[in-house]
Design a protein around this motif. Structure first.
Motif, PDB file in Angstrom:
ATOM      1  N   SER A 170      10.762  19.546  11.293  1.00 43.77           N
ATOM      2  CA  SER A 170      11.392  18.484  12.054  1.00 43.77           C
ATOM      3  C   SER A 170      11.377  17.239  11.185  1.00 43.77           C
ATOM      4  CB  SER A 170      10.601  18.236  13.331  1.00 43.77           C
ATOM      5  OG  SER A 170       9.291  17.854  12.992  1.00 43.77           O
ATOM      6  N   PRO A 171      12.427  16.416  11.274  1.00 45.12           N
ATOM      7  CA  PRO A 171      12.472  15.234  10.423  1.00 45.12           C
ATOM      8  C   PRO A 171      11.388  14.225  10.801  1.00 45.12           C
ATOM      9  CG  PRO A 171      14.314  15.251  11.959  1.00 45.12           C
ATOM     10  CD  PRO A 171      13.618  16.571  12.106  1.00 45.12           C
ATOM     11  N   LEU A 172      10.822  13.575   9.780  1.00 46.83           N
ATOM     12  CA  LEU A 172       9.823  12.538  10.029  1.00 46.83           C
ATOM     13  C   LEU A 172      10.516  11.224  10.374  1.00 46.83           C
ATOM     14  CD1 LEU A 172       6.768  11.860   9.921  1.00 46.83           C
ATOM     15  CD2 LEU A 172       7.150  11.090   7.584  1.00 46.83           C
ATOM     16  N   ILE A 173      11.613  10.970   9.636  1.00 47.40           N
ATOM     17  CA  ILE A 173      12.390   9.747   9.878  1.00 47.40           C
ATOM     18  C   ILE A 173      13.789  10.159  10.290  1.00 47.40           C
ATOM     19  CG2 ILE A 173      13.511   7.776   8.750  1.00 47.40           C
ATOM     20  CD1 ILE A 173      10.739   7.071   8.800  1.00 47.40           C
ATOM     21  N   GLU A 174      14.250   9.590  11.373  1.00 45.87           N
ATOM     22  CA  GLU A 174      15.605   9.874  11.804  1.00 45.87           C
ATOM     23  C   GLU A 174      16.329   8.572  12.073  1.00 45.87           C
ATOM     24  OE1 GLU A 174      15.407  12.789  14.948  1.00 45.87           O
ATOM     25  OE2 GLU A 174      17.415  13.467  14.377  1.00 45.87           O
ATOM     26  N   ILE A 175      17.314   8.298  11.258  1.00 46.40           N
ATOM     27  CA  ILE A 175      18.053   7.047  11.399  1.00 46.40           C
ATOM     28  C   ILE A 175      19.445   7.388  11.895  1.00 46.40           C
ATOM     29  CG2 ILE A 175      19.007   5.057  10.165  1.00 46.40           C
ATOM     30  CD1 ILE A 175      16.741   5.471   8.114  1.00 46.40           C
ATOM     31  N   SER A 176      19.874   6.721  12.982  1.00 46.93           N
ATOM     32  CA  SER A 176      21.241   6.984  13.405  1.00 46.93           C
ATOM     33  C   SER A 176      21.994   5.684  13.673  1.00 46.93           C
ATOM     34  CB  SER A 176      21.266   7.901  14.631  1.00 46.93           C
ATOM     35  OG  SER A 176      20.532   7.334  15.657  1.00 46.93           O
ATOM     36  N   HIS A 177      23.167   5.613  13.105  1.00 47.86           N
ATOM     37  CA  HIS A 177      24.094   4.478  13.267  1.00 47.86           C
ATOM     38  C   HIS A 177      23.408   3.135  13.075  1.00 47.86           C
ATOM     39  CE1 HIS A 177      27.062   7.344  14.545  1.00 47.86           C
ATOM     40  NE2 HIS A 177      26.191   7.833  15.407  1.00 47.86           N
ATOM     41  N   LEU A 178      22.556   3.054  12.065  1.00 48.26           N
ATOM     42  CA  LEU A 178      21.817   1.813  11.843  1.00 48.26           C
ATOM     43  C   LEU A 178      22.723   0.742  11.239  1.00 48.26           C
ATOM     44  CD1 LEU A 178      18.992   0.395  11.776  1.00 48.26           C
ATOM     45  CD2 LEU A 178      18.920   1.050   9.374  1.00 48.26           C
ATOM     46  N   VAL A 210      24.635   3.463   9.082  1.00 52.74           N
ATOM     47  CA  VAL A 210      24.017   4.487   8.241  1.00 52.74           C
ATOM     48  C   VAL A 210      23.232   5.458   9.117  1.00 52.74           C
ATOM     49  CG1 VAL A 210      22.187   4.896   6.549  1.00 52.74           C
ATOM     50  CG2 VAL A 210      23.888   3.105   6.152  1.00 52.74           C
ATOM     51  N   SER A 211      23.463   6.740   8.910  1.00 50.77           N
ATOM     52  CA  SER A 211      22.691   7.764   9.607  1.00 50.77           C
ATOM     53  C   SER A 211      22.115   8.702   8.560  1.00 50.77           C
ATOM     54  CB  SER A 211      23.568   8.569  10.566  1.00 50.77           C
ATOM     55  OG  SER A 211      24.154   7.709  11.518  1.00 50.77           O
ATOM     56  N   LEU A 212      20.827   8.937   8.619  1.00 57.51           N
ATOM     57  CA  LEU A 212      20.232   9.928   7.728  1.00 57.51           C
ATOM     58  C   LEU A 212      18.887  10.347   8.287  1.00 57.51           C
ATOM     59  CD1 LEU A 212      17.779   8.561   5.797  1.00 57.51           C
ATOM     60  CD2 LEU A 212      19.735   7.525   4.720  1.00 57.51           C
ATOM     61  N   SER A 213      18.400  11.493   7.817  1.00 58.61           N
ATOM     62  CA  SER A 213      17.073  11.912   8.247  1.00 58.61           C
ATOM     63  C   SER A 213      16.290  12.368   7.021  1.00 58.61           C
ATOM     64  CB  SER A 213      17.167  13.039   9.277  1.00 58.61           C
ATOM     65  OG  SER A 213      17.805  14.144   8.690  1.00 58.61           O
ATOM     66  N   ILE A 214      14.984  12.212   7.104  1.00 60.96           N
ATOM     67  CA  ILE A 214      14.112  12.605   6.000  1.00 60.96           C
ATOM     68  C   ILE A 214      13.075  13.564   6.569  1.00 60.96           C
ATOM     69  CG2 ILE A 214      12.659  11.783   4.115  1.00 60.96           C
ATOM     70  CD1 ILE A 214      13.817   8.971   4.651  1.00 60.96           C
ATOM     71  N   THR A 215      13.046  14.776   6.028  1.00 58.97           N
ATOM     72  CA  THR A 215      12.073  15.747   6.530  1.00 58.97           C
ATOM     73  C   THR A 215      10.717  15.511   5.875  1.00 58.97           C
ATOM     74  OG1 THR A 215      13.002  17.248   4.919  1.00 58.97           O
ATOM     75  CG2 THR A 215      13.600  17.617   7.199  1.00 58.97           C
ATOM     76  N   LYS A 216       9.706  16.112   6.481  1.00 59.96           N
ATOM     77  CA  LYS A 216       8.343  15.924   5.983  1.00 59.96           C
ATOM     78  C   LYS A 216       8.215  16.443   4.558  1.00 59.96           C
ATOM     79  CE  LYS A 216       5.672  15.439  10.143  1.00 59.96           C
ATOM     80  NZ  LYS A 216       5.480  16.142  11.405  1.00 59.96           N
ATOM     81  N   GLU A 254       1.857   8.271   6.163  1.00 57.02           N
ATOM     82  CA  GLU A 254       2.646   9.504   6.127  1.00 57.02           C
ATOM     83  C   GLU A 254       3.952   9.273   5.383  1.00 57.02           C
ATOM     84  OE1 GLU A 254       2.616  10.610  10.459  1.00 57.02           O
ATOM     85  OE2 GLU A 254       0.910   9.256  10.190  1.00 57.02           O
ATOM     86  N   PHE A 255       4.392   8.008   5.391  1.00 60.72           N
ATOM     87  CA  PHE A 255       5.707   7.703   4.835  1.00 60.72           C
ATOM     88  C   PHE A 255       5.621   6.460   3.955  1.00 60.72           C
ATOM     89  CE2 PHE A 255       9.985   5.710   5.415  1.00 60.72           C
ATOM     90  CZ  PHE A 255      10.707   6.672   4.720  1.00 60.72           C
ATOM     91  N   ILE A 256       6.240   6.532   2.781  1.00 60.00           N
ATOM     92  CA  ILE A 256       6.227   5.377   1.876  1.00 60.00           C
ATOM     93  C   ILE A 256       7.656   5.051   1.457  1.00 60.00           C
ATOM     94  CG2 ILE A 256       5.585   4.571  -0.433  1.00 60.00           C
ATOM     95  CD1 ILE A 256       2.967   5.968  -0.169  1.00 60.00           C
ATOM     96  N   VAL A 257       7.978   3.756   1.526  1.00 52.04           N
ATOM     97  CA  VAL A 257       9.243   3.289   0.971  1.00 52.04           C
ATOM     98  C   VAL A 257       8.939   2.702  -0.398  1.00 52.04           C
ATOM     99  CG1 VAL A 257      11.131   1.636   1.196  1.00 52.04           C
ATOM    100  CG2 VAL A 257      10.240   2.786   3.226  1.00 52.04           C
ATOM    101  N   ALA A 258       9.495   3.282  -1.440  1.00 58.09           N
ATOM    102  CA  ALA A 258       9.266   2.790  -2.791  1.00 58.09           C
ATOM    103  C   ALA A 258      10.545   2.137  -3.276  1.00 58.09           C
ATOM    104  CB  ALA A 258       8.859   3.933  -3.717  1.00 58.09           C
ATOM    105  N   ASP A 259      10.513   0.788  -3.426  1.00 59.20           N
ATOM    106  CA  ASP A 259      11.717   0.056  -3.789  1.00 59.20           C
ATOM    107  C   ASP A 259      11.704  -0.247  -5.283  1.00 59.20           C
ATOM    108  OD1 ASP A 259      13.991  -1.420  -3.895  1.00 59.20           O
ATOM    109  OD2 ASP A 259      13.407  -2.879  -2.370  1.00 59.20           O
ATOM    110  N   GLU A 260      12.453   0.512  -6.065  1.00 61.40           N
ATOM    111  CA  GLU A 260      12.541   0.339  -7.515  1.00 61.40           C
ATOM    112  C   GLU A 260      11.157   0.258  -8.156  1.00 61.40           C
ATOM    113  OE1 GLU A 260      15.418   0.008  -9.270  1.00 61.40           O
ATOM    114  OE2 GLU A 260      16.973  -0.707  -7.906  1.00 61.40           O
ATOM    115  N   PRO A 261      10.273   1.223  -7.892  1.00 61.44           N
ATOM    116  CA  PRO A 261       8.884   1.051  -8.335  1.00 61.44           C
ATOM    117  C   PRO A 261       8.698   1.129  -9.847  1.00 61.44           C
ATOM    118  CG  PRO A 261       9.198   3.232  -7.428  1.00 61.44           C
ATOM    119  CD  PRO A 261      10.468   2.485  -7.187  1.00 61.44           C
TER     120      PRO A 261
END
Lengths: 538, 312
Positions: free
Chosen positions: A276-284, A306-312, A446-453
């Motif tokens: 199951s997706p950890l992050i689910e973005i719809s019509h953001l 923007v709609s996208l999902s990220i699985t574990k 559980e989730f990390i956003v890495a911005d141009e690390p």
């Protein structure tokens, strides 16, 4: 006969902490119509080497200890400041790295363009203006006549660099020194700028010294390459020879560090587990200066539907050029910016619309790694403080357990325990990013956003940090959104890639599929612009 | 730009109101009143005086009636100089004060920026240390010490210039203007040194040098514009400060300016005169700060276009 012959050049900096040999017995030459690339990591001395020829290094502390630099029959190093000034901008011109800071914000670009003509060629303002407009047109500035009286901030990054190029070439110099001219530019703009420099070089039979940290860029344009380390040329020869038969171990390590291939391990594994997706973005939608009801000219649709999902356990790469909205998307997920509409679900729970207080538990589970570790670490906190703070704040450590936990984290990110009491300024860029990564994983997110690390890091350090990230993702079962403008990096680290353009997500798919078979024209142009080592053969 | 100015002018109203209110009640809460001088006034006369100036009314009534007069531009009658209004007295004192302040401003701007720029070009050498330590002395020396000192040296020993008066003997304006300017000159020197140091280390200065421009063009054309922005931002508040802070110099050099009225009024508990000069100075300070800000915005092309964009 070479246009410039530098022999046995040594430049030392006499500082309070002793003598630094910035340039140590360096010899090279450039002929007309030829491109010499000087490649090295930050601090290797490649810029000092060229600026010293023009008398542009601060002295003291810099001092030319020995050497000759014969340009067109005269030794540049023995010229007086007055004579040197007649060479600068007239016979030898320079393009700098960041066109935003290298152009004077208080003067129109026209005024800055014509200066070399006024002082070196004693041309009238009217003639100079005509020549400048002609050259602006030649470097591809649309509406050159109208833009003559514009200021630097009214241009985009790529256009600004075109202005810089026009400014360098306006007095028809014979040698052009280009100091990282495309480093601050997006990949498609970089490709255009490199092409422009090559075309102008061919027309004018210019000699070019191209300073860069990026071997892949150099591979496509240079006739000869010098690899610089600690003020010395460790490798110097024709481009083919340097890339195919590198002699020095440092050159070999540089070449090996270029992220050139696909992600290690089988790329299909991620899609095979239908988690199951950890992050689910719809019509953001994240818009600035306006909502869906109250849009105006000032409204910036940074993220648009923007709609996208990220699985574990997946690393999803977001690529796009500056202004494409990729950073805003990352910040929206963290709720660091106010979203306009749409939904972001984390582990099934809605994040949009939560109060700051309600967000606290999610702050522990979602973390962020920033581009510039020096700017994002508090200069007054030691490594221990920086790592212990999130542990204490989220109640993950007690007074007794905090020390072993911090040591554990430091071990995890490859920092020596002895460094615990040091401050950020005492570390190198790569070590600082390790601290920042340690801080991000401290709360066991559980989730990390890495911005141009890795964008601010040298190529060998970049390779080490990418290895570290891959290892930590594996070890701690992390899920990651990896934002980058560098497609080679993304290809190396990500399972799936999404391409953003103008706030919209225009294409996404498994990394290798997208790399080899991009569907949209934009993704195709983006991939075509990526400089590759193999491109020199074509 | 128009919108920006209008916005700032509207902001000034509450500021002025706070100044007026605070001064009004502070002055009245101080012990004594305008008519409690050393020579006791008979109770009947005192009562008549208080009735005439409405001092027998509740304080709040006085406050609102003062606000009403102020809105009409009337600062009221002076309590200690019967028959003269505060408006008249400000009008009489302002020319001398304004002239003195303007001279001092010009001196401090010219001397200060020159010294600061020269110092910034060769930081940490004698060319930097000498003007900057002189500036430090200028900041440390108060005008009530510097004034008499200059009178002694240039007026009495060297006999170069007159030591008091205003506009009576040629040259009698030199010493007061220099005395008043000294502290500000020093401050401007430090500001312009800092601004220039910052600008001269920018990438675009390197670009200008790489074009082979003579150093003086690099400094004047490419450096000064950005380097002097802090000085421009300071010029407004400085002029307001020169006007409102000139009373020491006016007293030392016997100049019939506004500053002397101000100090006398405070000693005399001349309520309306204190209020009048305070409100007048507050308005000036706000106005000159605004002018300074407008100039600083106008000097920066990026900000200039942004503010123009807002109003258009």
């Amino acid at each position: 006969m070479a246009l410039l012959e530098v022999d046995n050049l040594s430049i030392w900096f006499h500082t309070r902490n002793g003598v630094v040999k910035a340039i140590d017995s360096v010899s090279f030459s450039v002929a007309e119509g030829e491109t010499l690339a000087i490649v090295g990591e930050s601090g290797s001395g490649k810029s000092v080497c060229c600026y010293s020829l023009l008398g542009l290094i601060p002295s003291p502390p810099g001092n030319i200890e020995s050497g000759t630099a014969i340009f067109d029959g005269r030794d540049l190093l023995t010229l007086s400041e007055r004579e040197l000034r007649k060479v600068r901008g007239s016979k030898i011109a320079t393009i700098f790295q960041d066109p935003m800071t290298s152009l004077n914000p208080y003067l129109t670009i026209g005024e800055q363009l014509i200066e070399p003509l006024l002082y070196h060629r004693a041309m009238s303002r009217k003639d100079a203006r005509g020549r400048a407009i002609q050259l602006l047109d030649e470097v591809g500035i649309p509406g050159a006549k109208q833009r003559f009286d514009s200021y630097a901030h009214e241009f985009s990054g790529g256009m600004r660099q075109r202005v810089m190029i026009a400014m360098a070439l306006i007095a028809e110099p014979r040698l052009l020194i280009a100091d990282e001219p495309t480093t601050a530019l997006d990949v498609t703009i970089q490709a255009q700028t490199l092409q422009l420099i090559a075309d102008l070089q061919k027309q004018r039979n210019l000699a070019v010294i191209f300073i860069s940290h990026d071997l892949a860029v150099v591979a496509g344009i240079a006739d000869r390459v010098a690899v610089m380390k600690d003020g010395q040329f460790v490798e110097y020869g024709p481009t083919e020879a340097v890339f195919d038969r590198a002699q020095h171990p440092y050159t070999q390590s540089l070449l090996a560090a270029i992220p050139g291939g696909a992600k290690p391990g089988s790329p299909a594994t991620s899609s095979s587990s239908p988690d199951s997706p950890l992050i689910e973005i719809s019509h953001l939608k994240t818009w600035f200066n306006g909502t869906e009801e109250t849009t105006s000219n000032a409204t910036v649709k940074a993220v648009d539907d923007v709609s996208l999902s990220i699985t574990k356990n997946e690393i999803l790469g977001i690529v796009g050029e500056s202004g494409s909205g990729k950073s805003t998307l990352g910040r929206s997920i963290l709720q660091l910016v106010k979203t306009t509409s749409g939904s972001i679900k984390f582990d099934g729970e809605e994040l949009c619309g939560l109060t700051p207080h309600q967000l606290i538990p999610y702050r522990r589970r979602i973390q962020m790694i920033f581009q510039d570790p020096y700017a994002s670490l508090n200069p007054r906190m030691t490594v221990f403080d920086a790592l212990a703070e999130p542990l204490r704040y989220h109640g993950l450590a007690t007074r007794k357990t905090v020390l072993p936990q911090v040591l554990n984290l430091m071990d995890d990110v490859g920092l020596a325990a002895s460094a615990m009491r040091k401050y950020p300024h005492e570390f190198s860029g790569g070590q600082r990013q390790r601290i920042a990564i340690g801080r991000a994983i401290a709360t066991k997110p559980e989730f990390i956003v890495a911005d141009e690390p890795v964008s601010a890091l040298d190529v060998t350090i970049q390779a080490q940090i990418l290895e570290l990230i891959l290892r930590l993702v594996e070890k701690h079962n992390l899920t990651m959104l990896f934002i980058s403008h560098d497609l080679s990096v993304v290809r190396y680290i990500c399972d799936r890639v999404a391409v953003m353009h103008g706030g919209e997500l225009i294409e996404s798919g498994a990394t290798e599929t997208l790399w080899h078979h991009p569907q949209t024209p934009y993704a195709q142009s983006l991939l075509a612009a990526v400089p590759r080592l193999s491109s020199r053969s074509s | 730009m128009g919108k920006f100015v209008l916005h700032r002018l509207l902001q000034a109203i509450p500021v002025l109101l706070v100044v007026i209110t605070a001064t009004f009640f502070l002055v009245r809460s101080a012990p004594g009143g305008p008519f409690s001088a050393e020579k006791a006034v008979p109770p009947a006369v005192l009562k008549a005086l208080e009735a005439r100036y409405q001092l027998d009314q509740p304080v709040l009534n006085q406050y609102f009636s003062y606000l009403g007069d102020l809105a009409a531009g009337d600062l009221g009658p002076s309590f200690r100089f019967p028959g003269r209004s505060v408006n008249e007295m400000i009008y009489a004192g302002l020319p001398a004060t304004a002239e003195l302040g303007l001279y001092a401003l010009l001196i401090s701007m010219l001397l200060g920026t020159t010294a600061g720029v020269i110092a910034a070009l060769k930081p940490n050498t004698a060319q930097d240390y000498i003007p900057m330590s002189t500036a430090m002395i200028g900041i440390c020396l108060p005008s009530f010490l510097l004034g008499p000192l200059m009178m002694l040296v240039f007026g009495i020993w060297l006999e170069w210039v007159p030591i008091s008066g205003w506009g009576n003997i040629p040259g009698d304006k030199i010493l007061p203007a220099l005395t008043l300017a000294s502290g500000y000159t020093a401050y401007v020197a430090r500001l312009s040194r800092g601004g220039m140091l910052e600008v001269m280390s920018q990438d675009y200065i390197r670009t200008a040098r790489a074009k082979g421009l003579p150093e003086w063009i690099v400094v004047i054309k490419h450096g000064l514009r950005g380097g002097l922005i802090p000085v421009v931002a300071f010029a407004g508040p400085a002029f307001a400060g020169l006007l409102s802070g000139s009373f020491v110099v006016e007293t030392i050099f016997q100049i019939p300016g506004l500053g002397r009225f101000y100090v006398q009024a405070a000693f005399n508990r001349d309520y309306t005169m204190i209020m009048g000069t305070t409100v007048f100075f507050a308005a000036l300070i706000i106005l000159f700060n605004l002018l300074s800000d407008i100039l600083a915005v106008w000097l920066n092309p990026k900000l200039r276009q942004q503010t123009n964009g807002d109003s258009g």
